[in-house]
Motif scaffolding. Structure first.
Motif, PDB file in Angstrom:
ATOM      1  N   TYR A  79       0.808  -1.230   0.000  1.00  0.00           N
ATOM      2  CA  TYR A  79       0.000   0.000   0.000  1.00  0.00           C
ATOM      3  C   TYR A  79       0.842   1.282   0.000  1.00  0.00           C
ATOM      4  O   TYR A  79       0.306   2.370  -0.199  1.00  0.00           O
ATOM      5  CB  TYR A  79      -0.904   0.019   1.255  1.00  0.00           C
ATOM      6  CG  TYR A  79      -0.150  -0.366   2.530  1.00  0.00           C
ATOM      7  CD1 TYR A  79       0.611   0.550   3.226  1.00  0.00           C
ATOM      8  CD2 TYR A  79      -0.189  -1.688   2.995  1.00  0.00           C
ATOM      9  CE1 TYR A  79       1.321   0.184   4.355  1.00  0.00           C
ATOM     10  CE2 TYR A  79       0.515  -2.064   4.132  1.00  0.00           C
ATOM     11  CZ  TYR A  79       1.260  -1.121   4.807  1.00  0.00           C
ATOM     12  OH  TYR A  79       1.965  -1.492   5.916  1.00  0.00           O
ATOM     13  N   CYS A  80       2.146   1.171   0.219  1.00  0.00           N
ATOM     14  CA  CYS A  80       2.937   2.373   0.544  1.00  0.00           C
ATOM     15  C   CYS A  80       3.776   2.872  -0.639  1.00  0.00           C
ATOM     16  O   CYS A  80       4.514   2.103  -1.264  1.00  0.00           O
ATOM     17  CB  CYS A  80       3.850   2.070   1.737  1.00  0.00           C
ATOM     18  SG  CYS A  80       4.797   3.500   2.266  1.00  0.00           S
ATOM     19  N   GLN A 117      11.375  10.473  11.429  1.00  0.00           N
ATOM     20  CA  GLN A 117      10.758   9.380  10.673  1.00  0.00           C
ATOM     21  C   GLN A 117      11.487   9.132   9.359  1.00  0.00           C
ATOM     22  O   GLN A 117      11.969  10.076   8.724  1.00  0.00           O
ATOM     23  CB  GLN A 117       9.286   9.694  10.387  1.00  0.00           C
ATOM     24  CG  GLN A 117       8.549   8.484   9.826  1.00  0.00           C
ATOM     25  CD  GLN A 117       7.065   8.725   9.584  1.00  0.00           C
ATOM     26  OE1 GLN A 117       6.685   9.206   8.532  1.00  0.00           O
ATOM     27  NE2 GLN A 117       6.236   8.388  10.562  1.00  0.00           N
ATOM     28  N   LYS A 170       3.677   1.020  13.813  1.00  0.00           N
ATOM     29  CA  LYS A 170       2.277   0.598  13.691  1.00  0.00           C
ATOM     30  C   LYS A 170       2.186  -0.885  13.337  1.00  0.00           C
ATOM     31  O   LYS A 170       2.992  -1.385  12.558  1.00  0.00           O
ATOM     32  CB  LYS A 170       1.578   1.440  12.618  1.00  0.00           C
ATOM     33  CG  LYS A 170       1.378   2.881  13.064  1.00  0.00           C
ATOM     34  CD  LYS A 170       0.843   3.763  11.945  1.00  0.00           C
ATOM     35  CE  LYS A 170      -0.571   3.396  11.577  1.00  0.00           C
ATOM     36  NZ  LYS A 170      -1.147   4.394  10.611  1.00  0.00           N
ATOM     37  N   GLU A 172      -0.269  -1.979  11.710  1.00  0.00           N
ATOM     38  CA  GLU A 172      -0.913  -1.819  10.379  1.00  0.00           C
ATOM     39  C   GLU A 172      -2.234  -2.574  10.240  1.00  0.00           C
ATOM     40  O   GLU A 172      -3.233  -1.992   9.855  1.00  0.00           O
ATOM     41  CB  GLU A 172       0.028  -2.193   9.213  1.00  0.00           C
ATOM     42  CG  GLU A 172       1.460  -1.667   9.318  1.00  0.00           C
ATOM     43  CD  GLU A 172       1.603  -0.149   9.164  1.00  0.00           C
ATOM     44  OE1 GLU A 172       0.610   0.567   9.094  1.00  0.00           O
ATOM     45  OE2 GLU A 172       2.774   0.322   9.145  1.00  0.00           O
ATOM     46  N   ILE A 210      -4.147   0.861   9.580  1.00  0.00           N
ATOM     47  CA  ILE A 210      -4.616   1.589   8.403  1.00  0.00           C
ATOM     48  C   ILE A 210      -6.061   1.133   8.186  1.00  0.00           C
ATOM     49  O   ILE A 210      -6.339  -0.073   8.232  1.00  0.00           O
ATOM     50  CB  ILE A 210      -3.775   1.267   7.150  1.00  0.00           C
ATOM     51  CG1 ILE A 210      -2.302   1.617   7.397  1.00  0.00           C
ATOM     52  CG2 ILE A 210      -4.296   2.026   5.942  1.00  0.00           C
ATOM     53  CD1 ILE A 210      -1.393   1.257   6.221  1.00  0.00           C
ATOM     54  N   SER A 239      -5.187   5.571  10.838  1.00  0.00           N
ATOM     55  CA  SER A 239      -5.216   6.473   9.684  1.00  0.00           C
ATOM     56  C   SER A 239      -5.899   5.849   8.480  1.00  0.00           C
ATOM     57  O   SER A 239      -5.842   4.637   8.273  1.00  0.00           O
ATOM     58  CB  SER A 239      -3.825   6.998   9.347  1.00  0.00           C
ATOM     59  OG  SER A 239      -2.908   5.952   9.303  1.00  0.00           O
ATOM     60  N   PRO A 240      -6.573   6.692   7.699  1.00  0.00           N
ATOM     61  CA  PRO A 240      -7.297   6.184   6.532  1.00  0.00           C
ATOM     62  C   PRO A 240      -6.349   5.785   5.417  1.00  0.00           C
ATOM     63  O   PRO A 240      -5.359   6.490   5.165  1.00  0.00           O
ATOM     64  CB  PRO A 240      -8.125   7.395   6.101  1.00  0.00           C
ATOM     65  CG  PRO A 240      -7.339   8.582   6.561  1.00  0.00           C
ATOM     66  CD  PRO A 240      -6.661   8.161   7.827  1.00  0.00           C
ATOM     67  N   PHE A 241      -6.643   4.689   4.771  1.00  0.00           N
ATOM     68  CA  PHE A 241      -5.889   4.319   3.571  1.00  0.00           C
ATOM     69  C   PHE A 241      -6.173   5.351   2.482  1.00  0.00           C
ATOM     70  O   PHE A 241      -7.316   5.738   2.261  1.00  0.00           O
ATOM     71  CB  PHE A 241      -6.306   2.926   3.066  1.00  0.00           C
ATOM     72  CG  PHE A 241      -5.807   2.642   1.681  1.00  0.00           C
ATOM     73  CD1 PHE A 241      -4.475   2.316   1.464  1.00  0.00           C
ATOM     74  CD2 PHE A 241      -6.651   2.765   0.580  1.00  0.00           C
ATOM     75  CE1 PHE A 241      -3.985   2.096   0.186  1.00  0.00           C
ATOM     76  CE2 PHE A 241      -6.170   2.542  -0.708  1.00  0.00           C
ATOM     77  CZ  PHE A 241      -4.843   2.215  -0.910  1.00  0.00           C
ATOM     78  N   ILE A 242      -5.100   5.798   1.814  1.00  0.00           N
ATOM     79  CA  ILE A 242      -5.229   6.671   0.649  1.00  0.00           C
ATOM     80  C   ILE A 242      -4.367   6.051  -0.444  1.00  0.00           C
ATOM     81  O   ILE A 242      -3.200   5.739  -0.194  1.00  0.00           O
ATOM     82  CB  ILE A 242      -4.754   8.103   0.978  1.00  0.00           C
ATOM     83  CG1 ILE A 242      -5.656   8.682   2.067  1.00  0.00           C
ATOM     84  CG2 ILE A 242      -4.767   8.998  -0.264  1.00  0.00           C
ATOM     85  CD1 ILE A 242      -5.244  10.025   2.587  1.00  0.00           C
ATOM     86  N   ILE A 316       4.097   8.784   0.706  1.00  0.00           N
ATOM     87  CA  ILE A 316       3.512   7.524   1.189  1.00  0.00           C
ATOM     88  C   ILE A 316       2.225   7.245   0.414  1.00  0.00           C
ATOM     89  O   ILE A 316       1.925   6.124   0.058  1.00  0.00           O
ATOM     90  CB  ILE A 316       3.239   7.649   2.706  1.00  0.00           C
ATOM     91  CG1 ILE A 316       4.560   7.726   3.457  1.00  0.00           C
ATOM     92  CG2 ILE A 316       2.383   6.520   3.210  1.00  0.00           C
ATOM     93  CD1 ILE A 316       4.430   7.851   4.949  1.00  0.00           C
ATOM     94  N   TYR A 317       1.445   8.323   0.149  1.00  0.00           N
ATOM     95  CA  TYR A 317       0.200   8.206  -0.635  1.00  0.00           C
ATOM     96  C   TYR A 317       0.067   9.475  -1.469  1.00  0.00           C
ATOM     97  O   TYR A 317       0.864  10.409  -1.327  1.00  0.00           O
ATOM     98  CB  TYR A 317      -1.028   8.016   0.284  1.00  0.00           C
ATOM     99  CG  TYR A 317      -1.015   8.920   1.486  1.00  0.00           C
ATOM    100  CD1 TYR A 317      -1.405  10.248   1.377  1.00  0.00           C
ATOM    101  CD2 TYR A 317      -0.577   8.466   2.725  1.00  0.00           C
ATOM    102  CE1 TYR A 317      -1.363  11.091   2.470  1.00  0.00           C
ATOM    103  CE2 TYR A 317      -0.526   9.301   3.826  1.00  0.00           C
ATOM    104  CZ  TYR A 317      -0.928  10.610   3.688  1.00  0.00           C
ATOM    105  OH  TYR A 317      -0.860  11.450   4.762  1.00  0.00           O
TER     106      TYR A 317
END
Ligand code: 5AD
Length: 353
Positions: A79-80, A117, A170, A172, A210, A239-242, A316-317
């Motif tokens: 996803y990243c 980070q 996280k 995840e 996520i 956090s929301p997936f984008i 990341i998104y």
């Protein structure tokens, strides 16, 4: 018929209040709350979460200044956008000196937590990170949070010794099948062992999920919240997936705003005395995201201080919000006071110590 309907809705309201007033919520209770879709009911949920936030965290909002110092990543999370197989991303590394200079800027802006980070980037050795921690601690009276992915236990030990206070890692998703399908290199059990180890050596630890991953159910999200409880996390991020156009998940729709807010609210009610951020991903999902997050249980915001020449590359998104951090903090302070809340002046350590 009308009477029956009213009776049903009365019983359901009673059920909602009964769940909200329980000391401990079961997985079924959590699933029930996450499934609410009637507007008045979700309003009751959000209001209750806000009351729990006020009781356990007060009105202080903690700002954490984040430096995204490298977008190189050895991991290949499907996803990243930073995933190793994303050949289109221009990679960067910020020098140790520039990281320290940026940390000083964060401190001058009045922020008392610095988050370092990066992707999983072994180019920065144990000694490099130690050097950064020591230099920041010598120059700035701040807490340091590391968010560097999975590193060795020996490295965690040394960085704790060097003065780092917190570690974000996280989980995840708590769903083993989904976790395995998204991570070729990492294993969920190993991830959890790292989080437990970090906690055992005295790091304030952060985990989270996520929301909106393919095949993820409401039950999985309930498990994510319960896992944060079991891990006894000090900080929890939902956090929301984008979608990122540079990943195989480019066509997966983003998480629903309402589900994201319900997750944050339920997490606040279940986890009580933890720090919960209104994430940048939430602001990306909705222009009102930050405010909405702060209204449903969040008590942390993480302004991004990554220097301009790099910040567009920490993708990341897609459409990740970027801004001038000094203006952002100013505007944030106005928003926070308009909400009757205030920006904390202390380091905002764990609410559990
Ligand atoms: N959408 C939302 N969050 C994401 N992350 C990575 N990719 C995405 C995405 N597409 C989150 C992960 C990771 C953190 C640094 O960013 O949760 O831990």
């Amino acid at each position: 018929m009308k009477i029956e309907l009213e009776t049903k809705s009365y019983t359901e309201k009673a059920n909602l209040y009964q769940i909200l007033n329980k000391e401990e919520l079961s997985k079924n209770d959590i699933v029930y709350l996450l499934s609410l879709n009637d507007k008045p009911d979700t309003e009751i949920l959000f209001q209750h979460a806000d009351e729990v936030r006020k009781k356990f965290c007060g009105d202080d909002i903690h700002l954490r200044g984040i430096i995204e110092f490298s977008n190189f990543c050895e991991a290949d999370c499907v996803y990243c956008g930073l995933r190793k197989s994303n050949a289109t991303l221009e990679r960067y590394r910020i020098s140790i000196d520039e990281i320290i200079t940026t940390a000083k800027k964060i401190y001058s802006a009045g922020i008392r937590t610095i988050v370092l980070q990066s992707g999983e980037d072994p180019h920065y050795t144990k000694d490099d990170i130690t050097k950064i921690i020591e230099a920041i601690k010598q120059n700035c009276d701040v807490a340091i949070t590391l968010s560097l992915g999975e590193r060795t236990f020996e490295e965690y030990d040394e960085w704790k010794q060097a003065g780092a206070d917190r570690y974000l890692l996280k989980h995840e998703t708590a769903n083993l099948k989904i976790y395995s399908s998204l991570h070729s290199k990492q294993k969920l059990e190993e991830r959890l062992n790292h989080i437990r180890y970090l906690k055992s050596i005295g790091f304030q630890t952060g985990s989270g999920n996520i929301i909106g991953l393919p095949k993820q159910t409401i039950e999985d999200i309930a498990d994510d919240i319960l896992l944060c409880k079991e891990l006894d996390c000090d900080m929890c991020s939902f956090s929301p997936f984008i979608p990122s156009p540079e990943t195989p998940f480019r066509d997966i729709p983003p998480a629903e705003l309402s589900l994201t807010l319900k997750t944050m609210a339920v997490a606040r009610i279940v986890l009580k005395n933890v720090h919960i951020p209104a994430t940048t991903a939430l602001s990306t999902l909705s222009p009102e995201g930050r405010k909405l997050g702060l209204q449903v249980g969040a008590n942390v915001i993480m302004p991004n201080f990554t220097p301009d020449e790099y910040k567009d590359k920490y993708r990341i998104y897609a459409n990740k919000k970027t801004y001038d951090p000094i203006n952002y903090v100013k505007e944030l302070k106005e928003l926070i006071s308009s909400m009757g809340r205030r920006v904390a002046e202390d380091k905002g350590h764990s609410l559990k110590i």
